[in-house]
Motif scaffolding. Structure first.
Motif, PDB file in Angstrom:
ATOM      1  N   VAL A 212      -8.856 -18.651  -1.623  1.00 41.50           N
ATOM      2  CA  VAL A 212      -7.962 -18.462  -1.583  1.00 41.50           C
ATOM      3  C   VAL A 212      -7.451 -17.902  -2.107  1.00 41.50           C
ATOM      4  CG1 VAL A 212      -5.103 -18.850  -0.433  1.00 41.50           C
ATOM      5  CG2 VAL A 212      -7.200 -19.848   0.525  1.00 41.50           C
ATOM      6  N   ALA A 213      -7.811 -18.343  -3.590  1.00 37.38           N
ATOM      7  CA  ALA A 213      -7.331 -17.487  -4.043  1.00 37.38           C
ATOM      8  C   ALA A 213      -8.077 -16.492  -5.281  1.00 37.38           C
ATOM      9  CB  ALA A 213      -7.230 -18.380  -5.610  1.00 37.38           C
ATOM     10  N   ASP A 214      -9.474 -16.412  -4.102  1.00 33.63           N
ATOM     11  CA  ASP A 214     -10.157 -15.173  -5.022  1.00 33.63           C
ATOM     12  C   ASP A 214      -9.800 -13.629  -4.134  1.00 33.63           C
ATOM     13  OD1 ASP A 214     -12.143 -16.223  -6.631  1.00 33.63           O
ATOM     14  OD2 ASP A 214     -13.023 -17.533  -5.202  1.00 33.63           O
ATOM     15  N   ALA A 215      -8.925 -14.287  -2.740  1.00 30.77           N
ATOM     16  CA  ALA A 215      -8.635 -13.644  -1.118  1.00 30.77           C
ATOM     17  C   ALA A 215      -7.798 -12.952  -1.533  1.00 30.77           C
ATOM     18  CB  ALA A 215      -8.633 -14.393   0.382  1.00 30.77           C
ATOM     19  N   ALA A 216      -6.978 -13.917  -2.689  1.00 32.81           N
ATOM     20  CA  ALA A 216      -5.517 -13.538  -2.827  1.00 32.81           C
ATOM     21  C   ALA A 216      -5.457 -12.505  -4.392  1.00 32.81           C
ATOM     22  CB  ALA A 216      -5.173 -14.377  -4.121  1.00 32.81           C
ATOM     23  N   THR A 217      -6.848 -12.901  -5.216  1.00 38.35           N
ATOM     24  CA  THR A 217      -6.227 -11.907  -6.277  1.00 38.35           C
ATOM     25  C   THR A 217      -7.046 -10.693  -5.735  1.00 38.35           C
ATOM     26  OG1 THR A 217      -8.867 -12.860  -6.624  1.00 38.35           O
ATOM     27  CG2 THR A 217      -6.606 -13.589  -7.843  1.00 38.35           C
ATOM     28  N   ARG A 218      -8.428  -9.729  -4.717  1.00 46.08           N
ATOM     29  CA  ARG A 218      -8.522  -9.247  -4.342  1.00 46.08           C
ATOM     30  C   ARG A 218      -7.936  -8.208  -4.040  1.00 46.08           C
ATOM     31  NH1 ARG A 218     -13.507 -12.934  -2.774  1.00 46.08           N
ATOM     32  NH2 ARG A 218     -12.294 -12.831  -1.267  1.00 46.08           N
ATOM     33  N   LEU A 219      -6.814  -9.161  -2.570  1.00 46.22           N
ATOM     34  CA  LEU A 219      -5.695  -8.188  -2.481  1.00 46.22           C
ATOM     35  C   LEU A 219      -4.556  -7.320  -3.465  1.00 46.22           C
ATOM     36  CD1 LEU A 219      -3.103 -10.181   0.265  1.00 46.22           C
ATOM     37  CD2 LEU A 219      -4.464  -7.642   0.670  1.00 46.22           C
ATOM     38  N   LEU A 220      -4.973  -7.857  -4.482  1.00 45.61           N
ATOM     39  CA  LEU A 220      -3.747  -7.899  -5.424  1.00 45.61           C
ATOM     40  C   LEU A 220      -4.866  -6.413  -6.902  1.00 45.61           C
ATOM     41  CD1 LEU A 220      -2.448 -10.765  -7.547  1.00 45.61           C
ATOM     42  CD2 LEU A 220      -1.603  -8.966  -6.433  1.00 45.61           C
ATOM     43  N   ASP A 221      -5.842  -6.536  -6.236  1.00 46.75           N
ATOM     44  CA  ASP A 221      -6.690  -4.734  -7.028  1.00 46.75           C
ATOM     45  C   ASP A 221      -6.641  -3.421  -5.108  1.00 46.75           C
ATOM     46  OD1 ASP A 221      -7.436  -6.597  -8.808  1.00 46.75           O
ATOM     47  OD2 ASP A 221      -9.307  -6.718  -7.578  1.00 46.75           O
ATOM     48  N   GLY A 222      -5.650  -3.282  -4.456  1.00 47.92           N
ATOM     49  CA  GLY A 222      -5.869  -2.627  -3.860  1.00 47.92           C
ATOM     50  C   GLY A 222      -4.809  -2.348  -3.463  1.00 47.92           C
ATOM     51  N   ARG A 223      -4.463  -1.911  -2.516  1.00 43.29           N
ATOM     52  CA  ARG A 223      -3.538  -1.273  -1.515  1.00 43.29           C
ATOM     53  C   ARG A 223      -3.386  -1.769   0.189  1.00 43.29           C
ATOM     54  NH1 ARG A 223      -0.849   3.349  -3.547  1.00 43.29           N
ATOM     55  NH2 ARG A 223      -0.208   3.156  -1.437  1.00 43.29           N
ATOM     56  N   ARG A 224      -4.373  -3.181   0.134  1.00 48.26           N
ATOM     57  CA  ARG A 224      -4.245  -3.305   1.732  1.00 48.26           C
ATOM     58  C   ARG A 224      -2.556  -4.210   1.192  1.00 48.26           C
ATOM     59  NH1 ARG A 224      -8.935  -6.447   4.516  1.00 48.26           N
ATOM     60  NH2 ARG A 224      -8.285  -6.954   6.191  1.00 48.26           N
ATOM     61  N   ILE A 225      -1.906  -4.658   2.197  1.00 54.13           N
ATOM     62  CA  ILE A 225      -0.724  -4.899   2.810  1.00 54.13           C
ATOM     63  C   ILE A 225      -1.394  -6.556   3.183  1.00 54.13           C
ATOM     64  CG2 ILE A 225       1.308  -4.864   3.705  1.00 54.13           C
ATOM     65  CD1 ILE A 225       1.524  -2.082   3.664  1.00 54.13           C
ATOM     66  N   VAL A 226      -1.951  -6.147   4.664  1.00 57.06           N
ATOM     67  CA  VAL A 226      -2.552  -7.693   5.248  1.00 57.06           C
ATOM     68  C   VAL A 226      -3.563  -7.952   5.220  1.00 57.06           C
ATOM     69  CG1 VAL A 226      -2.039  -8.715   7.056  1.00 57.06           C
ATOM     70  CG2 VAL A 226      -0.160  -7.275   6.835  1.00 57.06           C
ATOM     71  N   ARG A 227      -4.082  -9.630   4.637  1.00 61.47           N
ATOM     72  CA  ARG A 227      -5.304  -9.858   5.087  1.00 61.47           C
ATOM     73  C   ARG A 227      -5.366 -11.355   5.467  1.00 61.47           C
ATOM     74  NH1 ARG A 227      -9.864 -11.085   0.526  1.00 61.47           N
ATOM     75  NH2 ARG A 227     -11.778 -11.087   2.316  1.00 61.47           N
ATOM     76  N   THR A 228      -6.243 -11.863   6.351  1.00 59.23           N
ATOM     77  CA  THR A 228      -6.452 -12.911   7.077  1.00 59.23           C
ATOM     78  C   THR A 228      -7.294 -13.733   6.672  1.00 59.23           C
ATOM     79  OG1 THR A 228      -4.453 -11.882   8.972  1.00 59.23           O
ATOM     80  CG2 THR A 228      -5.730 -13.652   9.171  1.00 59.23           C
ATOM     81  N   LEU A 229      -7.499 -14.590   6.198  1.00 63.14           N
ATOM     82  CA  LEU A 229      -8.739 -15.496   5.949  1.00 63.14           C
ATOM     83  C   LEU A 229      -8.762 -16.781   6.755  1.00 63.14           C
ATOM     84  CD1 LEU A 229     -10.554 -15.504   3.642  1.00 63.14           C
ATOM     85  CD2 LEU A 229      -9.043 -16.948   2.625  1.00 63.14           C
ATOM     86  N   PRO A 230      -9.595 -16.927   7.368  1.00 59.56           N
ATOM     87  CA  PRO A 230     -11.248 -15.937   8.044  1.00 59.56           C
ATOM     88  C   PRO A 230     -10.713 -15.370   9.086  1.00 59.56           C
ATOM     89  CG  PRO A 230     -11.475 -18.462   8.883  1.00 59.56           C
ATOM     90  CD  PRO A 230     -10.009 -18.408   7.671  1.00 59.56           C
ATOM     91  N   ALA A 231     -11.463 -13.354   8.820  1.00 61.16           N
ATOM     92  CA  ALA A 231     -10.311 -12.587  10.064  1.00 61.16           C
ATOM     93  C   ALA A 231     -11.281 -13.130  11.528  1.00 61.16           C
ATOM     94  CB  ALA A 231     -10.828 -11.388   9.081  1.00 61.16           C
ATOM     95  N   HIS A 232     -12.205 -14.008  11.493  1.00 56.54           N
ATOM     96  CA  HIS A 232     -12.842 -13.704  13.840  1.00 56.54           C
ATOM     97  C   HIS A 232     -11.248 -14.828  13.635  1.00 56.54           C
ATOM     98  CE1 HIS A 232     -14.064 -17.537  11.107  1.00 56.54           C
ATOM     99  NE2 HIS A 232     -13.800 -17.835  12.848  1.00 56.54           N
ATOM    100  N   ARG A 233     -10.792 -15.408  12.857  1.00 55.38           N
ATOM    101  CA  ARG A 233      -9.490 -16.713  13.368  1.00 55.38           C
ATOM    102  C   ARG A 233      -8.356 -15.718  13.933  1.00 55.38           C
ATOM    103  NH1 ARG A 233     -10.205 -22.145  14.712  1.00 55.38           N
ATOM    104  NH2 ARG A 233      -8.532 -22.865  13.202  1.00 55.38           N
ATOM    105  N   ALA A 234      -8.232 -14.951  13.237  1.00 53.43           N
ATOM    106  CA  ALA A 234      -6.939 -14.044  13.555  1.00 53.43           C
ATOM    107  C   ALA A 234      -6.442 -13.386  15.083  1.00 53.43           C
ATOM    108  CB  ALA A 234      -6.783 -13.054  12.403  1.00 53.43           C
ATOM    109  N   GLY A 235      -7.690 -12.774  15.393  1.00 45.35           N
ATOM    110  CA  GLY A 235      -8.144 -12.179  16.733  1.00 45.35           C
ATOM    111  C   GLY A 235      -7.244 -13.654  17.442  1.00 45.35           C
ATOM    112  N   ALA A 236      -8.163 -14.882  18.230  1.00 48.28           N
ATOM    113  CA  ALA A 236      -7.347 -15.663  19.090  1.00 48.28           C
ATOM    114  C   ALA A 236      -6.478 -15.486  18.820  1.00 48.28           C
ATOM    115  CB  ALA A 236      -8.124 -16.807  18.596  1.00 48.28           C
TER     116      ALA A 236
END
Length: 266
Positions: A212-236
């Motif tokens: 989760v911390a790795d995903a958080a720091t990657r978000l801070l590197d760019g302009r993406r607003i929302v990220r869900t981890l893991p992405a495939h679970r978000a659809g359901a």
């Protein structure tokens, strides 16, 4: 935006779990990091380990956020603010104690609102990144955790709306919302005895705080607003939220699957 060695990063609720691991990565990147927590001894110990500055603070109290901002500004210009502090209480919403409901709303939602307002004030001139920790439950219903899910859905809505406000005001602050699935943290393990947490265990395995911390720091590197981890679970989850008459029976089956893993100690 300022470079890491020029800026201070604030992480709330960082004595353990996600916050501690996010702070660890920000220290490694060269930020001067200030961490907060309500547990004075735990946050002091974490700061000693990480090479960070500790401040005892309550995310529910606007004045505590202001005090944190003042302490951070004394270290240098603030360029990153992470609203991570959160609590979880399982149980059917009509049976939960009023104090548990108030605690979740005050920490999970109002703590993010108060922290974000403070972060904007301290970063509005130089710019920066504001990261709010939401949850997979922000995307749809989570029977057994209705109040918790409601607070996290509100965090997601607040974060995206706040970015729109900042854009309209032409303030150079980028808002991010991270929505992780259930993770192997004290937040989850402390409630594992409750059958109402079963849906949290419906995935193959709990996420690690490090992932989760790795995903958080990657978000801070760019302009993406929302990220869900893991992405495939978000659809359901989104389908269950948009079409609850179809989605809730599916979640009931997932809950049964999660109950087997919960009782097995997964």
């Amino acid at each position: 935006m300022s470079t890491p060695d020029q800026t201070v990063a604030v992480v709330t609720g960082a004595a353990r779990g996600f916050g501690r691991e996010i702070a660890r990565r920000l220290v490694a990147r060269g930020h001067r990091v200030l961490i907060t927590d309500l547990d004075a001894d735990a946050v002091a110990a974490a700061a000693d380990e990480l090479g960070a500055t500790a401040v005892t603070a309550d995310a529910r109290v606007p004045g505590d956020h202001a005090r944190v901002a003042t302490a951070a500004a004394e270290l240098g210009p603030v360029g990153v603010w992470v609203n991570n502090a959160g609590v979880l209480r399982a149980g059917q919403s009509w049976e939960q104690p009023e104090e548990d409901i108030a605690l979740q709303v005050d920490v999970n939602l109002l703590g993010v609102v108060h922290g974000s307002r403070t972060a904007v004030r301290v970063m509005r001139k130089r710019g920066g990144h504001l990261l709010n920790i939401a949850s997979m439950s922000a995307h749809g219903p989570v029977p057994g955790l209705a109040v918790y899910a409601a607070t996290k859905a509100a965090v997601l809505s607040f974060s995206t709306s706040l970015q729109g406000e900042l854009d309209l005001a032409r303030l150079p602050i980028r808002v991010h919302a991270l929505c992780p699935d259930a993770a192997d943290t004290a937040l989850v393990r402390d409630e594992q005895e409750s059958p109402d947490t079963a849906l949290l265990f419906s995935q193959r395995g709990l996420l690690t705080p490090a992932a989760v911390a790795d995903a958080a720091t990657r978000l801070l590197d760019g302009r993406r607003i929302v990220r869900t981890l893991p992405a495939h679970r978000a659809g359901a989850m989104r389908i269950a939220g948009a079409l609850p008459r179809l989605g809730l029976p599916v979640l009931a089956r997932l809950r049964a699957q999660g109950e087997r893993r919960r009782t097995a100690g997964t």
